[in-house]
Design a protein around this motif. Structure first.
Motif, mmCIF file in Angstrom:
data_model
loop_
_atom_site.group_PDB
_atom_site.id
_atom_site.type_symbol
_atom_site.label_atom_id
_atom_site.label_comp_id
_atom_site.label_asym_id
_atom_site.label_seq_id
_atom_site.Cartn_x
_atom_site.Cartn_y
_atom_site.Cartn_z
ATOM 1 N N SER A 234 -3.296 6.144 -6.691
ATOM 2 C CA SER A 234 -3.862 5.152 -5.767
ATOM 3 C C SER A 234 -3.040 3.867 -5.821
ATOM 4 C CB SER A 234 -5.310 4.821 -6.157
ATOM 5 O OG SER A 234 -5.318 3.891 -7.224
ATOM 6 N N ASP A 235 -3.133 3.118 -4.728
ATOM 7 C CA ASP A 235 -2.409 1.845 -4.670
ATOM 8 C C ASP A 235 -2.755 0.940 -5.845
ATOM 9 O OD1 ASP A 235 -2.474 1.464 -1.014
ATOM 10 O OD2 ASP A 235 -1.291 2.720 -2.394
ATOM 11 N N VAL B 105 -0.847 1.939 -8.804
ATOM 12 C CA VAL B 105 0.573 1.592 -8.614
ATOM 13 C C VAL B 105 0.776 0.104 -8.877
ATOM 14 C CG1 VAL B 105 2.434 1.395 -6.904
ATOM 15 C CG2 VAL B 105 1.028 3.475 -6.992
ATOM 16 N N ARG B 106 -0.139 -0.713 -8.346
ATOM 17 C CA ARG B 106 -0.023 -2.170 -8.551
ATOM 18 C C ARG B 106 -0.141 -2.518 -10.027
ATOM 19 N NH1 ARG B 106 -2.857 -2.558 -3.885
ATOM 20 N NH2 ARG B 106 -4.865 -2.712 -4.939
ATOM 21 N N GLU C 275 3.130 -1.755 -11.650
ATOM 22 C CA GLU C 275 4.126 -2.780 -11.279
ATOM 23 C C GLU C 275 3.891 -4.079 -12.058
ATOM 24 O OE1 GLU C 275 4.733 -1.292 -6.610
ATOM 25 O OE2 GLU C 275 3.417 -2.992 -7.117
ATOM 26 N N GLY D 246 -0.525 -8.098 -7.690
ATOM 27 C CA GLY D 246 -1.896 -7.592 -7.644
ATOM 28 C C GLY D 246 -2.968 -8.512 -8.164
ATOM 29 N N ASP E 86 -11.145 -3.597 -7.275
ATOM 30 C CA ASP E 86 -9.796 -3.374 -7.823
ATOM 31 C C ASP E 86 -9.215 -4.674 -8.384
ATOM 32 O OD1 ASP E 86 -8.706 -0.817 -5.437
ATOM 33 O OD2 ASP E 86 -9.644 -0.648 -7.415
#
Ligand SMILES: O=P(O)(O)O[C@@H]1C[C@H](O)[C@@H](CO)O1
Ligand code: GUN
Length: 270
Positions: A2-3, A6-7, A10, A55, A94
């Protein structure tokens, strides 16, 4: 992936690069009133604004600095979050759990969460005292997880770490933390309901972060969680006092030495 995951990966990579640390061992999230205790964890080798990392939402609450300190404590590389994002800030779940996910992506497997809370019972109404969180009731109406990833929450708050805390400070009371969305404090009727539901403390954070820590990441094992509330007020309706955030922060400043000593004792032993 999921994004959100991923964030987190990162942000973790950016954190590693900025800190010059390949992997971190523990994370401490300092909630309202706890930030003055941060210095007890040692001199930071780096301090990074969360807005410099992918993020993270900018800090939006007094007492929450929006910065991450890198400290070495007891031979461990520790991330100290000076503040957090709250669900009531409106960025979604999130954003609320991004700090914990980033810590897990950076190698952390032990998370210490702290918050300011109202006390619902005599043993959790000693204003200025920390209370060890034994469990939580998530009444935020939201959840950071979606999909068929089922997570066992029978030991959301690590028995091992709770034993460690009780050994370090036998005077610690223990209680169940009810997490509400906020930003309102509770009505007296809501406090009576929460006592009936078995809560001992009430706040506006922590539970969603614990859920994220216990889920782990697709490529990171779940983290053990240890959590404390600083009782900053008697819960609504249980005294003649009105509640306000300035009082919460004032109680945190007054308790900074005690909170710092507790964390400085525990973090090297996690
Ligand atoms: O970050 P925490 O949960 O410690 O902050 C609590 C909840 C609200 O953000 C604030 C209300 O005074 O304190
Ligand atoms: N929801 C809630 N959050 C708090 N943070 C500090 N005190 C309180 C309280 O009484 N209720």
């Amino acid at each position: 992936m999921s994004d959100a995951f991923v964030r987190a990966a990162e942000a973790a990579q950016a954190l590693r690069e900025r800190a010059g640390v390949a992997s971190f061992d523990a994370a401490v999230v300092l909630g309202s009133g706890w930030v003055p205790a941060a210095d007890a964890l040692g001199t930071p080798s780096a301090e990074i604004a969360v807005t410099d990392l992918p993020g993270f939402a900018p800090p939006a609450v007094a007492g929450h600095a929006g910065r991450i300190r890198v400290v070495e404590c007891g031979g461990r590389h520790v991330l100290v979050f000076l503040g957090r994002t709250h669900l009531y800030e409106g960025h979604g779940t999130d954003a609320v759990v991004h700090g914990v996910r980033t810590a897990l992506a950076a190698g952390v497997r032990t998370v210490v969460l702290t918050n300011a809370a109202g006390g619902l019972r005599p043993e959790t109404q000693r204003v200025g005292e920390p209370v060890l969180i034994s469990d939580h009731i998530n009444l935020t109406g939201d959840h950071p997880l979606t999909g068929a990833t089922f997570v066992d929450m029978s030991e959301a708050y690590s028995a091992r770490l709770r034993d460690l805390a009780r050994t370090a400070d036998p005077s610690l009371a223990e209680g169940v933390y009810a997490a509400l969305r906020g930003p309102t404090y509770e009505t007296p009727a809501e406090i009576r309901m929460l006592r009936t539901l078995g809560a001992d403390l009430v706040g506006m954070s922590t539970a969603l972060e614990t859920i994220a820590a216990r889920r782990g990441l697709p490529d990171a094992e779940p983290a053990e969680v240890l959590a404390f509330s600083l009782v900053t007020n008697v819960a609504a309706g249980l005294s003649d006092r009105h509640l306000d955030h300035a009082e919460v922060l004032a109680e945190g400043r007054a308790a900074a030495a005690r909170m710092g000593a507790l964390l400085a004792t525990l973090v090297p032993k996690l």
